[in-house]
Design an enzyme around this catalytic site. Structure first.
Site, PDB file in Angstrom:
ATOM      1  CB  THR A 299      -0.900   0.003   1.261  1.00  0.00           C
ATOM      2  OG1 THR A 299      -1.509   1.279   1.415  1.00  0.00           O
ATOM      3  CG2 THR A 299      -0.098  -0.273   2.539  1.00  0.00           C
ATOM      4  CG  ASP A 300      -1.150   4.951  -1.028  1.00  0.00           C
ATOM      5  OD1 ASP A 300      -1.707   4.302  -0.103  1.00  0.00           O
ATOM      6  OD2 ASP A 300      -1.754   5.817  -1.683  1.00  0.00           O
ATOM      7  CD  GLU A 301      -3.340   3.600   4.623  1.00  0.00           C
ATOM      8  OE1 GLU A 301      -4.488   3.486   4.226  1.00  0.00           O
ATOM      9  OE2 GLU A 301      -3.049   3.689   5.816  1.00  0.00           O
TER      10      GLU A 301
ATOM     11  CE1 TYR B  69      -3.305  -2.568   5.916  1.00  0.00           C
ATOM     12  CE2 TYR B  69      -3.146  -0.225   5.375  1.00  0.00           C
ATOM     13  CZ  TYR B  69      -3.231  -1.550   4.976  1.00  0.00           C
ATOM     14  OH  TYR B  69      -3.219  -1.857   3.631  1.00  0.00           O
TER      15      TYR B  69
ATOM     16  CE  LYS C 246      -0.032  -4.514   3.107  1.00  0.00           C
ATOM     17  NZ  LYS C 246      -0.400  -5.870   2.590  1.00  0.00           N
TER      18      LYS C 246
HETATM   19  P1  NAD Z   1      -9.817  -7.285   2.500  1.00  0.00           P
HETATM   20  O1  NAD Z   1      -9.789  -6.846   3.916  1.00  0.00           O
HETATM   21  O2  NAD Z   1     -11.042  -7.059   1.691  1.00  0.00           O
HETATM   22  O3  NAD Z   1      -9.500  -8.847   2.402  1.00  0.00           O
HETATM   23  C1  NAD Z   1      -8.436  -9.449   3.083  1.00  0.00           C
HETATM   24  C2  NAD Z   1      -8.584 -10.951   2.916  1.00  0.00           C
HETATM   25  O4  NAD Z   1      -7.459 -11.579   3.556  1.00  0.00           O
HETATM   26  C3  NAD Z   1      -9.836 -11.522   3.545  1.00  0.00           C
HETATM   27  O5  NAD Z   1     -10.458 -12.441   2.673  1.00  0.00           O
HETATM   28  C4  NAD Z   1      -9.328 -12.222   4.801  1.00  0.00           C
HETATM   29  O6  NAD Z   1     -10.125 -13.327   5.177  1.00  0.00           O
HETATM   30  C5  NAD Z   1      -7.934 -12.640   4.360  1.00  0.00           C
HETATM   31  N1  NAD Z   1      -7.010 -12.807   5.483  1.00  0.00           N
HETATM   32  C6  NAD Z   1      -6.691 -11.894   6.441  1.00  0.00           C
HETATM   33  N2  NAD Z   1      -5.813 -12.423   7.316  1.00  0.00           N
HETATM   34  C7  NAD Z   1      -5.550 -13.678   6.883  1.00  0.00           C
HETATM   35  C8  NAD Z   1      -4.723 -14.727   7.374  1.00  0.00           C
HETATM   36  N3  NAD Z   1      -4.005 -14.574   8.484  1.00  0.00           N
HETATM   37  N4  NAD Z   1      -4.694 -15.887   6.695  1.00  0.00           N
HETATM   38  C9  NAD Z   1      -5.446 -16.055   5.571  1.00  0.00           C
HETATM   39  N5  NAD Z   1      -6.240 -15.108   5.065  1.00  0.00           N
HETATM   40  C10 NAD Z   1      -6.299 -13.929   5.716  1.00  0.00           C
HETATM   41  O7  NAD Z   1      -8.546  -6.622   1.824  1.00  0.00           O
HETATM   42  P2  NAD Z   1      -8.334  -5.947   0.400  1.00  0.00           P
HETATM   43  O8  NAD Z   1      -8.890  -4.591   0.458  1.00  0.00           O
HETATM   44  O9  NAD Z   1      -8.784  -6.885  -0.650  1.00  0.00           O
HETATM   45  O10 NAD Z   1      -6.743  -5.819   0.385  1.00  0.00           O
HETATM   46  C11 NAD Z   1      -5.932  -6.853  -0.155  1.00  0.00           C
HETATM   47  C12 NAD Z   1      -4.473  -6.445  -0.058  1.00  0.00           C
HETATM   48  O11 NAD Z   1      -4.287  -5.215  -0.758  1.00  0.00           O
HETATM   49  C13 NAD Z   1      -3.980  -6.194   1.362  1.00  0.00           C
HETATM   50  O12 NAD Z   1      -2.675  -6.700   1.474  1.00  0.00           O
HETATM   51  C14 NAD Z   1      -3.993  -4.684   1.503  1.00  0.00           C
HETATM   52  O13 NAD Z   1      -3.018  -4.252   2.434  1.00  0.00           O
HETATM   53  C15 NAD Z   1      -3.655  -4.266   0.091  1.00  0.00           C
HETATM   54  N6  NAD Z   1      -4.150  -2.936  -0.285  1.00  0.00           N
HETATM   55  C16 NAD Z   1      -5.489  -2.670  -0.228  1.00  0.00           C
HETATM   56  C17 NAD Z   1      -5.961  -1.422  -0.630  1.00  0.00           C
HETATM   57  C18 NAD Z   1      -7.419  -1.062  -0.599  1.00  0.00           C
HETATM   58  O14 NAD Z   1      -7.751   0.092  -0.907  1.00  0.00           O
HETATM   59  N7  NAD Z   1      -8.320  -1.976  -0.272  1.00  0.00           N
HETATM   60  C19 NAD Z   1      -5.049  -0.467  -1.106  1.00  0.00           C
HETATM   61  C20 NAD Z   1      -3.690  -0.762  -1.098  1.00  0.00           C
HETATM   62  C21 NAD Z   1      -3.257  -2.021  -0.724  1.00  0.00           C
HETATM   63  O1  DAU Z   2      -4.115   3.895   0.532  1.00  0.00           O
HETATM   64  C1  DAU Z   2      -4.349   2.523   0.504  1.00  0.00           C
HETATM   65  C2  DAU Z   2      -5.157   2.117   1.717  1.00  0.00           C
HETATM   66  O2  DAU Z   2      -6.490   2.553   1.493  1.00  0.00           O
HETATM   67  C3  DAU Z   2      -5.129   0.620   1.972  1.00  0.00           C
HETATM   68  O3  DAU Z   2      -3.825   0.226   2.257  1.00  0.00           O
HETATM   69  C4  DAU Z   2      -6.047   0.255   3.133  1.00  0.00           C
HETATM   70  O4  DAU Z   2      -6.106  -1.150   3.286  1.00  0.00           O
HETATM   71  C5  DAU Z   2      -7.436   0.786   2.832  1.00  0.00           C
HETATM   72  O5  DAU Z   2      -8.284   0.545   3.945  1.00  0.00           O
HETATM   73  C6  DAU Z   2      -7.397   2.276   2.529  1.00  0.00           C
HETATM   74  O6  DAU Z   2      -7.030   3.017   3.726  1.00  0.00           O
HETATM   75  P1  DAU Z   2      -7.674   4.418   4.100  1.00  0.00           P
HETATM   76  O7  DAU Z   2      -7.544   4.593   5.553  1.00  0.00           O
HETATM   77  O8  DAU Z   2      -7.169   5.497   3.226  1.00  0.00           O
HETATM   78  O9  DAU Z   2      -9.197   4.127   3.657  1.00  0.00           O
HETATM   79  P2  DAU Z   2     -10.585   4.423   4.385  1.00  0.00           P
HETATM   80  O10 DAU Z   2     -11.664   4.150   3.380  1.00  0.00           O
HETATM   81  O11 DAU Z   2     -10.695   3.758   5.702  1.00  0.00           O
HETATM   82  O12 DAU Z   2     -10.505   5.986   4.648  1.00  0.00           O
HETATM   83  C7  DAU Z   2     -10.309   6.903   3.581  1.00  0.00           C
HETATM   84  C8  DAU Z   2     -10.369   8.312   4.141  1.00  0.00           C
HETATM   85  O13 DAU Z   2     -11.714   8.578   4.540  1.00  0.00           O
HETATM   86  C9  DAU Z   2      -9.524   8.559   5.394  1.00  0.00           C
HETATM   87  O14 DAU Z   2      -9.043   9.891   5.364  1.00  0.00           O
HETATM   88  C10 DAU Z   2     -10.509   8.421   6.545  1.00  0.00           C
HETATM   89  C11 DAU Z   2     -11.800   8.889   5.932  1.00  0.00           C
HETATM   90  N1  DAU Z   2     -13.026   8.231   6.421  1.00  0.00           N
HETATM   91  C12 DAU Z   2     -13.072   6.890   6.471  1.00  0.00           C
HETATM   92  C13 DAU Z   2     -14.206   6.239   6.886  1.00  0.00           C
HETATM   93  C14 DAU Z   2     -14.280   4.741   6.960  1.00  0.00           C
HETATM   94  C15 DAU Z   2     -14.115   9.021   6.750  1.00  0.00           C
HETATM   95  O15 DAU Z   2     -14.068  10.247   6.674  1.00  0.00           O
HETATM   96  N2  DAU Z   2     -15.246   8.378   7.181  1.00  0.00           N
HETATM   97  C16 DAU Z   2     -15.329   7.030   7.278  1.00  0.00           C
HETATM   98  O16 DAU Z   2     -16.394   6.522   7.701  1.00  0.00           O
END
Ligand code: NAD
Ligand code: DAU
Length: 339
Positions: A123-125, A150, A154
């Site tokens: 992730t970019d985080e 988190y 990562k």
């Molecule tokens: P998600 O939370 O929707 O899904 C995560 C999945 O991993 C789930 O199916 C969960 O059951 C499984 N999991 C968690 N812990 C586990 C373990 N110990 N063993 C086996 N399975 C396990 O996540 P996502 O949004 O699909 O993200 C997928 C990947 O992409 C992550 O590594 C996340 O850090 C990365 N990522 C996500 C975002 C985003 O915006 N969603 C952005 C950047 C990077």
């Molecule tokens: O940047 C990549 C990341 O994006 C991934 O690595 C993470 O897994 C994914 O959860 C996401 O993280 P963020 O924290 O950026 O996403 P989130 O949707 O939780 O929040 C986005 C922004 O919105 C953040 O500034 C917090 C704000 N927010 C979030 C929620 C859930 C709100 O204002 N209200 C909300 O209810």
């Protein structure tokens, strides 16, 4: 080729598997997922009966299990993680267990099995935060500066993956992408929460002053980037993947969603800020464009329309989630704000 996909029942992993089985019919996929609150096999209905798809329910930190299922695997695509920042603030432990110990376990077994590629989804985080009103972006040279439990886990997992490359010659690649959005995203994250709350005519919580910015990436564009990295990426390299909409605040993002849905802005409710809420993310994705020819295909509005339509048409999916474990989480997270 046999692929081990971890976390394939989650949001991005399930899009990857559905895409890969359709477009790479000669490959086999084993999906290892322990089905946390965020995982759902419903996301995989279209591949469940496919002869080249297998699901194994299990934890990525279970070394004997991972040893067993990595037999014959050529490529590992590692999505599995605890992913929600607010939950990591409530309790960092599951993040340490899955994101650090889990990644270590996979790397250790991959090294033993001499797999051809270990692709780590990150992730970019990990880069921390950018200031508002400045035009600098994250790139592959940006120093790590994670600020939530988190992102710290990562970042640690990225370091471990690179350490296995430099120390043991494990053939790795890493991608760090921005905020994904699209169908079947668990409704704890901003965009699916805003859409589903609006569908229920419930208040939508916005943290702090709502001016934080994210760089939105439609999930299908993320999948096409991973495909290119697997096919043409250089071993040992990291690629940053971003979207077509940066510079839009959370507040404007939610207003855009409400306008596309024909809902009133008075559904918005400002709530207490997330501790350490990163102010701005923005990705310079010129490396993957120049070296692998990738670029996103969906603009923000098109992606949002597809996403809104999906949540409209799949009420059963999200209503089931919102009536389960999610209710307790939501009360804990937003109860003090009266939501
Ligand atoms: P998600 O939370 O929707 O899904 C995560 C999945 O991993 C789930 O199916 C969960 O059951 C499984 N999991 C968690 N812990 C586990 C373990 N110990 N063993 C086996 N399975 C396990 O996540 P996502 O949004 O699909 O993200 C997928 C990947 O992409 C992550 O590594 C996340 O850090 C990365 N990522 C996500 C975002 C985003 O915006 N969603 C952005 C950047 C990077
Ligand atoms: O940047 C990549 C990341 O994006 C991934 O690595 C993470 O897994 C994914 O959860 C996401 O993280 P963020 O924290 O950026 O996403 P989130 O949707 O939780 O929040 C986005 C922004 O919105 C953040 O500034 C917090 C704000 N927010 C979030 C929620 C859930 C709100 O204002 N209200 C909300 O209810």
């Amino acid at each position: 080729m046999k692929l081990l996909v971890t976390g394939g029942a989650g949001f991005i992993g399930s899009h990857f598997i559905n895409y890969w089985i359709k477009n790479h019919p000669d490959d086999n996929i084993v999906n290892l997922d322990n089905l946390t609150y965020a995982g759902s096999l419903v996301n995989l209905q279209q591949v469940i009966d496919s002869p080249n798809y297998e699901f194994v329910k299990g934890d990525i930190s279970d070394m004997p299990l991972v040893e067993k299922i990595m037999n014959g695997v050529g490529i590992v695509v590692h999505f599995a993680a605890e992913t929600h920042v607010d939950r990591s603030i409530m309790d960092p432990w599951p993040f340490i267990q899955s994101n650090l110990v889990g990644t270590y376990t996979l790397l250790e077994v991959a090294k033993k099995h001499k797999i051809q590629r270990f692709h780590h989804i990150s992730t970019d985080e990990v880069f921390g935060t950018l200031e508002l009103d400045k035009d600098h972006k994250f790139n592959e040279e940006t120093k790590y500066n994670p600020r939530s439990p988190y992102s710290a886990t990562k970042a640690g997992s990225d370091h471990l993956v690179r350490a296995y490359f430099y120390t043991y010659n494990l053939p790795i690649t890493i991608s760090n992408c921005s905020n994904n959005f699209g169908p079947a995203m668990y409704p704890e994250k901003l965009i699916p929460l805003a859409i589903t709350n609006a569908l229920e005519d419930k208040k939508i919580p916005i943290h702090g002053d709502g001016k934080n910015e994210r760089d939105w990436l439609f999930v299908e564009d993320h999948i096409s980037a991973i495909e290119l990295i697997l096919e043409k990426g250089k071993i040992g390299e990291t690629y940053l993947v971003g979207g077509l909409k940066s510079g839009m605040s959370n507040l404007d993002t939610v207003k855009k969603i409400l306008s596309l849905m024909g809902k009133d802005e008075d559904l918005i409710q400002m709530v207490a800020d997330r501790p350490g809420n990163d102010r701005r993310y923005d990705i310079d994705w010129s490396k993957i464009r120049k070296e692998l020819g990738w670029e996103p295909k969906h603009n923000f509005e098109d992606g949002l329309k597809i996403t809104i339509d999906w949540y409209r048409e799949n009420e059963e999916w999200w209503r089931k989630i919102k009536s389960g474990e999610f209710k307790d989480y939501y009360a804990k997270q937003f109860g003090n704000d009266g939501l």
